[in-house]
Design an enzyme around this catalytic site. Structure first.
Site, mmCIF file in Angstrom:
data_model
loop_
_atom_site.group_PDB
_atom_site.id
_atom_site.type_symbol
_atom_site.label_atom_id
_atom_site.label_comp_id
_atom_site.label_asym_id
_atom_site.label_seq_id
_atom_site.Cartn_x
_atom_site.Cartn_y
_atom_site.Cartn_z
ATOM 1 N N LYS A 9 -30.901 32.427 -1.221
ATOM 2 C CA LYS A 9 -30.892 33.685 -0.469
ATOM 3 C C LYS A 9 -29.489 34.329 -0.491
ATOM 4 O O LYS A 9 -28.499 33.676 -0.863
ATOM 5 C CB LYS A 9 -31.349 33.412 0.965
ATOM 6 C CG LYS A 9 -32.815 32.941 1.049
ATOM 7 C CD LYS A 9 -33.253 32.773 2.505
ATOM 8 C CE LYS A 9 -34.703 32.315 2.587
ATOM 9 N NZ LYS A 9 -35.182 32.264 3.991
ATOM 10 N N TYR A 49 -42.424 39.427 1.154
ATOM 11 C CA TYR A 49 -42.731 38.795 2.441
ATOM 12 C C TYR A 49 -43.914 39.460 3.150
ATOM 13 O O TYR A 49 -44.021 39.365 4.386
ATOM 14 C CB TYR A 49 -41.496 38.820 3.350
ATOM 15 C CG TYR A 49 -40.513 37.701 3.066
ATOM 16 C CD1 TYR A 49 -40.873 36.366 3.256
ATOM 17 C CD2 TYR A 49 -39.225 37.966 2.629
ATOM 18 C CE1 TYR A 49 -39.973 35.328 3.010
ATOM 19 C CE2 TYR A 49 -38.310 36.930 2.374
ATOM 20 C CZ TYR A 49 -38.703 35.619 2.576
ATOM 21 O OH TYR A 49 -37.810 34.595 2.339
ATOM 22 N N ASN A 112 -30.865 30.896 6.143
ATOM 23 C CA ASN A 112 -31.033 29.457 5.925
ATOM 24 C C ASN A 112 -30.965 29.073 4.443
ATOM 25 O O ASN A 112 -31.560 28.090 4.025
ATOM 26 C CB ASN A 112 -32.310 28.960 6.617
ATOM 27 C CG ASN A 112 -33.550 29.711 6.151
ATOM 28 O OD1 ASN A 112 -33.477 30.494 5.210
ATOM 29 N ND2 ASN A 112 -34.677 29.457 6.778
ATOM 30 N N HIS A 115 -35.218 29.573 -0.033
ATOM 31 C CA HIS A 115 -36.655 29.787 0.166
ATOM 32 C C HIS A 115 -37.414 28.850 -0.760
ATOM 33 O O HIS A 115 -36.959 28.575 -1.870
ATOM 34 C CB HIS A 115 -37.032 31.237 -0.176
ATOM 35 C CG HIS A 115 -38.515 31.436 -0.303
ATOM 36 N ND1 HIS A 115 -39.319 31.696 0.783
ATOM 37 C CD2 HIS A 115 -39.352 31.349 -1.375
ATOM 38 C CE1 HIS A 115 -40.588 31.778 0.382
ATOM 39 N NE2 HIS A 115 -40.629 31.575 -0.929
ATOM 40 N N GLU A 126 -45.816 34.170 -5.722
ATOM 41 C CA GLU A 126 -44.360 34.356 -5.669
ATOM 42 C C GLU A 126 -43.720 34.240 -7.051
ATOM 43 O O GLU A 126 -42.794 34.994 -7.376
ATOM 44 C CB GLU A 126 -43.744 33.329 -4.706
ATOM 45 C CG GLU A 126 -44.153 33.607 -3.262
ATOM 46 C CD GLU A 126 -43.593 32.603 -2.262
ATOM 47 O OE1 GLU A 126 -42.916 31.638 -2.681
ATOM 48 O OE2 GLU A 126 -43.842 32.790 -1.058
HETATM 49 P P1 GDP Z 1 -39.841 28.791 5.516
HETATM 50 O O1 GDP Z 1 -41.118 28.592 4.744
HETATM 51 O O2 GDP Z 1 -39.233 27.492 5.991
HETATM 52 O O3 GDP Z 1 -38.833 29.622 4.771
HETATM 53 O O4 GDP Z 1 -40.195 29.573 6.873
HETATM 54 P P2 GDP Z 1 -41.228 30.766 7.250
HETATM 55 O O5 GDP Z 1 -42.166 31.025 6.101
HETATM 56 O O6 GDP Z 1 -41.793 30.456 8.578
HETATM 57 O O7 GDP Z 1 -40.275 32.028 7.436
HETATM 58 C C1 GDP Z 1 -39.750 32.728 6.343
HETATM 59 C C2 GDP Z 1 -38.294 33.028 6.608
HETATM 60 O O8 GDP Z 1 -38.205 33.904 7.730
HETATM 61 C C3 GDP Z 1 -37.438 31.833 7.009
HETATM 62 O O9 GDP Z 1 -36.967 31.065 5.905
HETATM 63 C C4 GDP Z 1 -36.287 32.510 7.741
HETATM 64 O O10 GDP Z 1 -35.353 33.096 6.827
HETATM 65 C C5 GDP Z 1 -37.016 33.630 8.471
HETATM 66 N N1 GDP Z 1 -37.410 33.227 9.831
HETATM 67 C C6 GDP Z 1 -38.337 32.295 10.196
HETATM 68 N N2 GDP Z 1 -38.432 32.206 11.532
HETATM 69 C C7 GDP Z 1 -37.553 33.097 12.024
HETATM 70 C C8 GDP Z 1 -37.186 33.508 13.353
HETATM 71 O O11 GDP Z 1 -37.700 32.995 14.354
HETATM 72 N N3 GDP Z 1 -36.233 34.491 13.452
HETATM 73 C C9 GDP Z 1 -35.654 35.076 12.366
HETATM 74 N N4 GDP Z 1 -34.725 36.034 12.546
HETATM 75 N N5 GDP Z 1 -35.981 34.729 11.116
HETATM 76 C C10 GDP Z 1 -36.907 33.755 10.938
#
Ligand code: GDP
Length: 138
Positions: A9, A49, A112, A115, A126
């Site tokens: 990222k 997304y 973080n 991805h 994707e």
């Molecule tokens: P991943 O599969 O571990 O990447 O997580 P998700 O698919 O749930 O979320 C996609 C991305 O959205 C995450 O990697 C974070 O960058 C972001 N994200 C997830 N949860 C949160 C949140 O509670 N707050 C914010 N600001 N970003 C989030």
């Protein structure tokens, strides 16, 4: 054999972590079969997304993902979707297991560093979002 999409990222690229992340992939037998750097526009990040459209962090996440260059990769191997997710660590870096990419490098639940696709269907969507079949080594 399975494939998954990995993204370093904008925070990871900006902080000079491309080498560290690629090294961890290589050390853990996550075979890279395609790789490029690109800079998503806001609409491209929104398209990527789209499944998160209704989530409260959608605006912020797509702003972040279009805020700077990213490195996108296709990883291939047996059980690679789960193996790469294990190496990434939990979404929230505070809950990420020791030795994972997010535990080592993430600074924020959103920023973080990496991805990874979460299932075969999402991996297929994707990968085709960024790569055509001539760009993936076979
Ligand atoms: P991943 O599969 O571990 O990447 O997580 P998700 O698919 O749930 O979320 C996609 C991305 O959205 C995450 O990697 C974070 O960058 C972001 N994200 C997830 N949860 C949160 C949140 O509670 N707050 C914010 N600001 N970003 C989030």
């Amino acid at each position: 054999m399975e494939r998954t999409l990995s993204i370093i990222k904008p925070d990871g690229v900006h902080r000079g972590l491309i080498g560290e992340v690629v090294n961890m992939l290589e050390q853990n037998d996550l075979n890279i079969v395609a790789m490029k750097m690109l800079y998503m526009t806001k609409p491209q990040a929104e398209g990527f997304y789209a499944v998160h459209r209704e989530r409260p962090f959608f605006e912020s996440l797509t702003d972040f993902m279009s805020s700077g260059p990213v490195v996108v990769m296709v990883l291939e191997g047996e059980n690679v979707i789960a193996r790469y997710r294990d190496l990434m660590g939990a979404t929230n870096y505070k809950e990420a297991a020791d030795g994972t990419i997010r535990q080592k490098f993430a600074t924020d639940i959103e920023k973080n560093v990496v991805h990874g696709s979460d299932a075969p269907e999402t991996a297929s969507f994707e990968i085709s979002y960024f790569f055509n079949r001539f760009e993936i080594i076979r």
